[in-house]
Motif scaffolding. Structure first.
Motif, PDB file in Angstrom:
ATOM      1  N   GLY A  93     -12.817   8.801 -11.811  1.00 49.09           N
ATOM      2  CA  GLY A  93     -11.510   8.625 -10.168  1.00 49.09           C
ATOM      3  C   GLY A  93     -12.341   6.853  -9.617  1.00 49.09           C
ATOM      4  N   ARG A  94     -12.998   6.764 -10.161  1.00 48.68           N
ATOM      5  CA  ARG A  94     -13.671   5.588 -10.317  1.00 48.68           C
ATOM      6  C   ARG A  94     -12.567   4.294  -9.789  1.00 48.68           C
ATOM      7  N   GLY A  95     -11.440   4.691 -10.278  1.00 47.73           N
ATOM      8  CA  GLY A  95      -9.888   3.439 -10.005  1.00 47.73           C
ATOM      9  C   GLY A  95      -9.550   3.766  -8.801  1.00 47.73           C
ATOM     10  N   MET A  96     -10.237   5.084  -8.248  1.00 42.80           N
ATOM     11  CA  MET A  96      -9.795   5.531  -6.743  1.00 42.80           C
ATOM     12  C   MET A  96     -10.241   4.579  -6.015  1.00 42.80           C
ATOM     13  N   ARG A  97     -11.376   4.158  -6.500  1.00 46.43           N
ATOM     14  CA  ARG A  97     -12.677   3.859  -5.520  1.00 46.43           C
ATOM     15  C   ARG A  97     -11.711   2.196  -4.920  1.00 46.43           C
ATOM     16  N   PHE A  98     -11.756   1.379  -6.554  1.00 49.79           N
ATOM     17  CA  PHE A  98     -10.831   0.455  -6.086  1.00 49.79           C
ATOM     18  C   PHE A  98      -9.996   0.400  -5.294  1.00 49.79           C
ATOM     19  N   ALA A  99      -8.583   0.808  -5.334  1.00 49.78           N
ATOM     20  CA  ALA A  99      -7.611   1.420  -4.837  1.00 49.78           C
ATOM     21  C   ALA A  99      -8.112   1.243  -3.283  1.00 49.78           C
ATOM     22  N   MET A 100      -9.017   1.906  -2.794  1.00 48.49           N
ATOM     23  CA  MET A 100      -9.272   2.324  -1.605  1.00 48.49           C
ATOM     24  C   MET A 100      -8.949   1.181  -1.155  1.00 48.49           C
ATOM     25  N   MET A 101      -9.885   0.211  -1.605  1.00 49.17           N
ATOM     26  CA  MET A 101     -10.519  -1.336  -0.982  1.00 49.17           C
ATOM     27  C   MET A 101      -9.353  -1.923  -0.581  1.00 49.17           C
ATOM     28  N   THR A 102      -8.184  -2.139  -1.712  1.00 50.77           N
ATOM     29  CA  THR A 102      -7.842  -3.718  -1.913  1.00 50.77           C
ATOM     30  C   THR A 102      -5.871  -2.872  -2.372  1.00 50.77           C
ATOM     31  N   SER A 103      -6.002  -1.500  -2.081  1.00 51.48           N
ATOM     32  CA  SER A 103      -4.096  -1.171  -1.897  1.00 51.48           C
ATOM     33  C   SER A 103      -3.272  -1.340  -0.649  1.00 51.48           C
ATOM     34  N   SER A 104      -1.853  -1.000   0.004  1.00 48.82           N
ATOM     35  CA  SER A 104      -1.468  -1.534   0.419  1.00 48.82           C
ATOM     36  C   SER A 104      -1.524  -0.425   1.927  1.00 48.82           C
ATOM     37  N   GLY A 105      -2.684   0.398   1.125  1.00 48.27           N
ATOM     38  CA  GLY A 105      -1.720   2.324   1.940  1.00 48.27           C
ATOM     39  C   GLY A 105      -1.267   3.140   1.066  1.00 48.27           C
ATOM     40  N   GLY A 106      -0.285   4.250   2.063  1.00 46.24           N
ATOM     41  CA  GLY A 106       0.588   5.533   1.487  1.00 46.24           C
ATOM     42  C   GLY A 106       1.926   5.444   1.694  1.00 46.24           C
ATOM     43  N   ASP A 107       2.170   6.024   1.941  1.00 38.28           N
ATOM     44  CA  ASP A 107       3.648   6.181   2.696  1.00 38.28           C
ATOM     45  C   ASP A 107       4.099   4.902   3.524  1.00 38.28           C
ATOM     46  N   GLN A 108       5.023   4.061   3.631  1.00 41.42           N
ATOM     47  CA  GLN A 108       5.427   3.189   4.037  1.00 41.42           C
ATOM     48  C   GLN A 108       6.682   3.082   5.153  1.00 41.42           C
ATOM     49  N   TYR A 109       6.784   3.515   6.919  1.00 41.96           N
ATOM     50  CA  TYR A 109       8.492   2.682   6.905  1.00 41.96           C
ATOM     51  C   TYR A 109       8.188   2.126   7.570  1.00 41.96           C
ATOM     52  N   LYS A 110       9.863   1.022   7.185  1.00 41.71           N
ATOM     53  CA  LYS A 110      10.137   0.056   9.033  1.00 41.71           C
ATOM     54  C   LYS A 110      11.767  -0.009   8.943  1.00 41.71           C
ATOM     55  N   ASN A 111      11.839   0.100  10.395  1.00 39.53           N
ATOM     56  CA  ASN A 111      13.185  -0.360  10.645  1.00 39.53           C
ATOM     57  C   ASN A 111      13.642  -1.344  11.177  1.00 39.53           C
ATOM     58  N   VAL A 112      14.253  -1.459  10.962  1.00 37.84           N
ATOM     59  CA  VAL A 112      14.415  -3.298  11.688  1.00 37.84           C
ATOM     60  C   VAL A 112      14.969  -3.316  12.541  1.00 37.84           C
ATOM     61  N   LYS A 113      15.829  -2.172  13.033  1.00 36.81           N
ATOM     62  CA  LYS A 113      16.585  -2.094  14.114  1.00 36.81           C
ATOM     63  C   LYS A 113      15.516  -2.671  15.035  1.00 36.81           C
ATOM     64  N   GLN A 121      -2.414   5.771   5.806  1.00 41.00           N
ATOM     65  CA  GLN A 121      -2.929   5.410   5.567  1.00 41.00           C
ATOM     66  C   GLN A 121      -4.623   6.067   5.155  1.00 41.00           C
ATOM     67  N   ASP A 122      -4.646   6.700   4.122  1.00 48.73           N
ATOM     68  CA  ASP A 122      -6.202   7.605   3.919  1.00 48.73           C
ATOM     69  C   ASP A 122      -7.300   6.001   3.631  1.00 48.73           C
ATOM     70  N   LEU A 123      -8.573   6.763   4.328  1.00 49.86           N
ATOM     71  CA  LEU A 123      -9.646   5.880   4.547  1.00 49.86           C
ATOM     72  C   LEU A 123     -11.386   6.768   4.252  1.00 49.86           C
ATOM     73  N   PHE A 124     -11.470   6.981   2.465  1.00 50.87           N
ATOM     74  CA  PHE A 124     -12.706   7.518   2.173  1.00 50.87           C
ATOM     75  C   PHE A 124     -12.370   8.755   3.039  1.00 50.87           C
ATOM     76  N   GLY A 125     -11.064   9.589   2.973  1.00 55.45           N
ATOM     77  CA  GLY A 125     -11.019  11.133   2.855  1.00 55.45           C
ATOM     78  C   GLY A 125     -11.058  11.566   4.060  1.00 55.45           C
TER      79      GLY A 125
END
Length: 289
Positions: A93-113, A121-125
């Protein structure tokens, strides 16, 4: 001037050639992106960390940072989500700790209109829901082209303001070096400078939607490759009008915050963790004993 006209004509030609395909009301596509991040370990951990230990940490960070994402899109909307995979049990699970500090987060929705951005985004639970406007970049189109798969792509550049939380800002500095917040403190009355990162993007007018992976959008064609800082995001597979129609829905669960509010919360949490490490003499809970 002639070169600019030729470039504009080439883009226009691609748009005209593709317009019949994308005029469909129910047009949809799926793009698969591979992310690759290089990590500079030269100053990581100071002088006391062995090269073997640095390699071990680099391998865990690579496992956490190199991922596959799927962008499901139509003419105006896109959902960018990580492809599900099982974490290697040996990482504990230690790899997940790196991901929490550096990743762009969870599912992302964009609407250009509507210029809307919604991101889980999950932050330490604790689960947050970032709701904000899309970040607009001042793209500069160049005359460079290359092929990505069967698609002709054009190069664009922009300078993106440095935002969010970077785990490198919270590393313990080498012996004798001041902490970052002290070394970068401005004299009283002097305005702080806004850091910027150069973004290189390759887009194809053959798919005339101004969408792309992660937070990137706003070009006259789907973005198939992004190079920013030490990360490359590259489209490895593209499916136009898949047989199974997929609804594009924004995530809904989590405490609603703006991007700026989330950054402040994350920064405070990281500073709290850093202070705890200093209180223990710099020993991390996940290190060897």
């Amino acid at each position: 001037m002639i070169f600019k006209n030729l470039k504009a004509s080439a883009v226009l030609l691609f748009l005209v050639a593709s317009c019949s395909l994308f005029a469909q009301k129910d047009f949809q596509g799926k793009a698969y992106y591979e992310t690759k991040t290089t990590v500079d370990m030269s100053s990581f951990g100071g002088r006391n960390m062995s090269e073997e230990r640095k390699k071990e940490i680099a391998a865990r960070m690579k496992s956490a940072l190199d991922k596959t994402f799927i962008l499901t899109f139509n003419q105006w909307e896109a959902l960018y989500e990580e492809e599900e995979h099982l974490e290697d049990a040996s990482s504990g699970g230690r790899g997940m700790r790196f991901a929490m500090m550096t990743s762009s987060g969870g599912d992302q929705y964009k609407n250009v209109k509507t210029q809307a951005l919604t991101q889980k985004q999950d932050l330490f639970g604790k689960q947050f829901l970032i709701k904000d406007s899309l970040q607009t970049l001042d793209w500069k189109l160049t005359g460079e082209t290359k092929n990505i798969g069967k698609y002709t792509c054009f190069r664009a550049e922009a300078v993106k303001p440095k935002t969010g939380i970077d785990y490198r800002d919270f590393r313990r500095p080498p012996k004798g070096e001041k902490p970052k917040e002290e070394s970068e403190r401005k004299p009283e009355g002097e305005k702080p400078t806004v850091e910027g990162i150069t973004v290189e993007a390759w887009y194809t007018p053959q798919i005339p939607v101004n969408l792309g992976p992660d937070v990137y959008w706003g070009l006259p064609g789907l973005i198939l490759e992004v190079n920013v800082d030490n990360t490359t995001i590259l489209c490895s597979k593209l499916v136009i009008n898949p047989s199974e129609k997929i609804e594009i829905k924004a995530p809904k669960k989590g405490k609603e915050v703006t991007q700026a509010e989330f950054d402040e919360i994350a920064k405070a949490k990281m500073e709290e963790m850093r202070d705890m490490r200093r209180g223990r003499g710099g020993r991390g809970g996940g290190g060897r004993r």
